[in-house]
Design a protein around this motif. Sequence first.
Motif, short mmCIF file in Angstrom:
data_model
loop_
_atom_site.label_atom_id
_atom_site.label_comp_id
_atom_site.label_asym_id
_atom_site.label_seq_id
_atom_site.Cartn_x
_atom_site.Cartn_y
_atom_site.Cartn_z
N LYS A 55 0.83 -1.21 0.00
CA LYS A 55 0.00 0.00 0.00
C LYS A 55 0.86 1.26 0.00
O LYS A 55 0.54 2.24 -0.67
N GLU A 56 1.95 1.25 0.75
CA GLU A 56 2.83 2.43 0.80
C GLU A 56 3.54 2.62 -0.54
O GLU A 56 3.74 3.75 -0.97
N ILE A 57 3.90 1.53 -1.20
CA ILE A 57 4.54 1.64 -2.52
C ILE A 57 3.55 2.22 -3.53
O ILE A 57 3.92 3.08 -4.33
N ILE A 58 2.31 1.80 -3.48
CA ILE A 58 1.28 2.35 -4.38
C ILE A 58 1.13 3.85 -4.13
O ILE A 58 1.07 4.65 -5.08
N ILE A 74 3.37 5.91 -2.92
CA ILE A 74 4.58 6.59 -3.39
C ILE A 74 4.57 6.69 -4.91
O ILE A 74 4.94 7.72 -5.47
N ARG A 75 4.11 5.63 -5.59
CA ARG A 75 4.02 5.68 -7.06
C ARG A 75 3.08 6.82 -7.50
O ARG A 75 3.38 7.56 -8.44
N GLU A 76 1.95 6.97 -6.83
CA GLU A 76 1.01 8.04 -7.17
C GLU A 76 1.62 9.42 -6.89
O GLU A 76 1.51 10.33 -7.71
N GLU A 77 2.26 9.55 -5.75
CA GLU A 77 2.92 10.81 -5.40
C GLU A 77 4.00 11.15 -6.43
O GLU A 77 4.12 12.29 -6.88
N GLY A 87 12.39 5.85 -8.52
CA GLY A 87 11.19 5.78 -9.33
C GLY A 87 11.30 6.46 -10.68
O GLY A 87 10.29 6.65 -11.36
N TYR A 88 12.49 6.78 -11.11
CA TYR A 88 12.67 7.48 -12.39
C TYR A 88 12.01 6.72 -13.55
O TYR A 88 11.40 7.32 -14.42
N HIS A 89 12.12 5.40 -13.56
CA HIS A 89 11.60 4.60 -14.67
C HIS A 89 10.15 4.15 -14.46
O HIS A 89 9.63 3.38 -15.25
N TRP A 90 9.50 4.60 -13.44
CA TRP A 90 8.10 4.20 -13.19
C TRP A 90 7.18 4.95 -14.10
O TRP A 90 7.27 6.06 -14.42
#
Length: 137
Positions: free
Chosen positions: A107-110, A112-115, A134-137
């Motif tokens: 949940k925390e990774i999700i 962070i991905r949104e942020e 997260g540069y390549h996300w």
Amino acid sequence: MLDTISLQLIIFANQIDRNDIWMQGDLEIRINNEKPYDAESDIINENEFLKSIDQEGHFSIFSCNCGLPKCSNWEYDIEVLHTNGNIKWINPNNGKIWHFSKEKIEKEIIAIREELQNYKHFFNKKDILYTGFGYHW
């Protein structure tokens, strides 16, 4: 009993000269409100950390900022075990053992991905490069 793990995306500006500015993102991990690594000289190895969420094994989750874990006294990788929806980290470098909820980490990774996507979109509109976690996300 589970340990508390929290993930946070830290964003800061870098500048070489007046016309060369970019934003850098770093992941910060705290376990029971403490960093399990040296905040000044160590980094989180993004790929190793993310693999450890889904796989068992030995992972170089923490490393010296030069890229060589042993340079920062990470002689041994973190051993990762998965059981009943939980993740266990064993740090053979200092003997510490932590137990986490896999669901909480996911949940925390999700989040962070949104942020991160929000930051990257904002910086892109301003013609500012984003680098780091997260540069390549």
